[in-house]
Design a protein around this motif. Structure first.
Motif, PDB file in Angstrom:
ATOM      1  N   THR A   2      11.013  -5.971   1.580  1.00  9.74           N
ATOM      2  CA  THR A   2       9.695  -6.196   1.010  1.00  9.74           C
ATOM      3  C   THR A   2       9.629  -7.655   0.615  1.00  9.74           C
ATOM      4  N   GLU A   3       8.831  -8.409   1.338  1.00 11.14           N
ATOM      5  CA  GLU A   3       8.721  -9.829   1.051  1.00 11.14           C
ATOM      6  C   GLU A   3       7.373 -10.343   1.530  1.00 11.14           C
ATOM      7  N   VAL A   4       6.846 -11.329   0.829  1.00 14.77           N
ATOM      8  CA  VAL A   4       5.560 -11.900   1.180  1.00 14.77           C
ATOM      9  C   VAL A   4       5.758 -12.881   2.335  1.00 14.77           C
ATOM     10  N   LYS A   5       4.931 -12.712   3.366  1.00 13.45           N
ATOM     11  CA  LYS A   5       4.991 -13.564   4.552  1.00 13.45           C
ATOM     12  C   LYS A   5       3.595 -14.090   4.868  1.00 13.45           C
ATOM     13  N   GLU A  14      -5.121 -16.495   9.669  1.00  9.03           N
ATOM     14  CA  GLU A  14      -3.875 -16.532   8.904  1.00  9.03           C
ATOM     15  C   GLU A  14      -3.943 -15.471   7.823  1.00  9.03           C
ATOM     16  N   VAL A  15      -2.839 -14.748   7.659  1.00 13.77           N
ATOM     17  CA  VAL A  15      -2.784 -13.622   6.733  1.00 13.77           C
ATOM     18  C   VAL A  15      -1.566 -13.770   5.837  1.00 13.77           C
ATOM     19  N   LEU A  16      -1.771 -13.502   4.554  1.00 12.48           N
ATOM     20  CA  LEU A  16      -0.659 -13.367   3.608  1.00 12.48           C
ATOM     21  C   LEU A  16      -0.521 -11.891   3.320  1.00 12.48           C
ATOM     22  N   CYS A  17       0.695 -11.382   3.365  1.00 17.37           N
ATOM     23  CA  CYS A  17       0.890  -9.955   3.141  1.00 17.37           C
ATOM     24  C   CYS A  17       2.302  -9.689   2.650  1.00 17.37           C
ATOM     25  N   ASP A  18       2.476  -8.515   2.103  1.00 20.07           N
ATOM     26  CA  ASP A  18       3.790  -8.029   1.706  1.00 20.07           C
ATOM     27  C   ASP A  18       4.343  -7.261   2.903  1.00 20.07           C
ATOM     28  N   LEU A  19       5.345  -7.823   3.552  1.00 26.09           N
ATOM     29  CA  LEU A  19       5.948  -7.190   4.727  1.00 26.09           C
ATOM     30  C   LEU A  19       6.956  -6.148   4.246  1.00 26.09           C
ATOM     31  N   VAL A  20       6.628  -4.887   4.445  1.00 25.41           N
ATOM     32  CA  VAL A  20       7.472  -3.787   3.986  1.00 25.41           C
ATOM     33  C   VAL A  20       8.578  -3.495   4.992  1.00 25.41           C
ATOM     34  N   ALA A  21       8.210  -3.433   6.280  1.00 28.39           N
ATOM     35  CA  ALA A  21       9.194  -3.111   7.317  1.00 28.39           C
ATOM     36  C   ALA A  21       8.629  -3.435   8.690  1.00 28.39           C
ATOM     37  N   ILE A  22       9.518  -3.468   9.675  1.00 26.42           N
ATOM     38  CA  ILE A  22       9.109  -3.573  11.075  1.00 26.42           C
ATOM     39  C   ILE A  22       9.709  -2.352  11.766  1.00 26.42           C
ATOM     40  N   MET A  32       4.304  -3.877  12.326  1.00 28.41           N
ATOM     41  CA  MET A  32       4.689  -4.376  11.014  1.00 28.41           C
ATOM     42  C   MET A  32       3.998  -3.513   9.966  1.00 28.41           C
ATOM     43  N   VAL A  33       4.785  -2.969   9.074  1.00 22.71           N
ATOM     44  CA  VAL A  33       4.244  -2.185   7.966  1.00 22.71           C
ATOM     45  C   VAL A  33       3.973  -3.191   6.849  1.00 22.71           C
ATOM     46  N   ILE A  34       2.673  -3.374   6.534  1.00 18.53           N
ATOM     47  CA  ILE A  34       2.299  -4.381   5.541  1.00 18.53           C
ATOM     48  C   ILE A  34       1.410  -3.767   4.459  1.00 18.53           C
ATOM     49  N   ARG A  35       1.328  -4.449   3.337  1.00 18.00           N
ATOM     50  CA  ARG A  35       0.388  -4.059   2.284  1.00 18.00           C
ATOM     51  C   ARG A  35      -0.063  -5.335   1.581  1.00 18.00           C
ATOM     52  N   SER A  66      -1.753  -1.551  -2.757  1.00 17.84           N
ATOM     53  CA  SER A  66      -0.709  -0.616  -2.342  1.00 17.84           C
ATOM     54  C   SER A  66      -1.057   0.092  -1.030  1.00 17.84           C
ATOM     55  N   HIS A  67      -2.251  -0.153  -0.494  1.00 23.15           N
ATOM     56  CA  HIS A  67      -2.681   0.484   0.755  1.00 23.15           C
ATOM     57  C   HIS A  67      -1.841  -0.055   1.917  1.00 23.15           C
TER      58      HIS A  67
END
Length: 132
Positions: A2-5, A14-22, A32-35, A66-67
């Motif tokens: 879980t990290e912001v990318k 351009e998107v900022l998101c919390d990358l949960v998993a690939i 990419m599972v993002i929130r 959290s979506h």
């Protein structure tokens, strides 16, 4: 994970998101599972020549951080760690939306509120019908 990318998509967005998993989807494609996904929007004030950036929800009407969203990994052309300044603003923005969602969830339903007002009104006679 879980990290912001910061992601640059094929369309230039351009998107900022919390990358949960690939992960792999049902078609064996990487997703990419993002929130907490927000697009970075660039603005320029032509009078002053100052450029500034704002965030907007990546998908319309999805403001809850959290979506979970699934993003096709093939649509990403570049991924980076955002700068400290951008991270600070992103965290502030996501926190604002988190508080907004919490307030909405605690908000009383307008119909319930109306019914309570009628129950408290002394001028209304309650009718209890008998059914045969």
């Amino acid at each position: 994970m879980t990290e912001v990318k910061q992601l640059k998509l094929i369309g230039g967005e351009e998107v900022l998101c919390d990358l949960v998993a690939i992960e792999l989807d049902e078609y064996e494609s990487e997703v990419m599972v993002i929130r907490a996904a927000h697009s970075i929007i660039s603005h320029i004030n032509f009078e002053t020549g100052i450029r500034y950036y704002t965030f907007k929800s990546f998908m319309m009407h999805i403001n809850d951080p959290s979506h979970i969203l699934l993003l096709n990994a093939g649509s990403v052309i570049c991924m980076a760690n955002p700068s400290d300044m951008v991270m600070k603003e992103y965290i502030r923005h996501v926190d604002y939306h988190r508080k907004e969602v919490r307030e909405e969830e605690n908000e009383e339903d307008p119909l319930d509120k109306l019914l309570k007002e009628f129950e408290d009104d002394q001028n209304i006679i309650k009718f209890n019908p008998k059914l045969h």
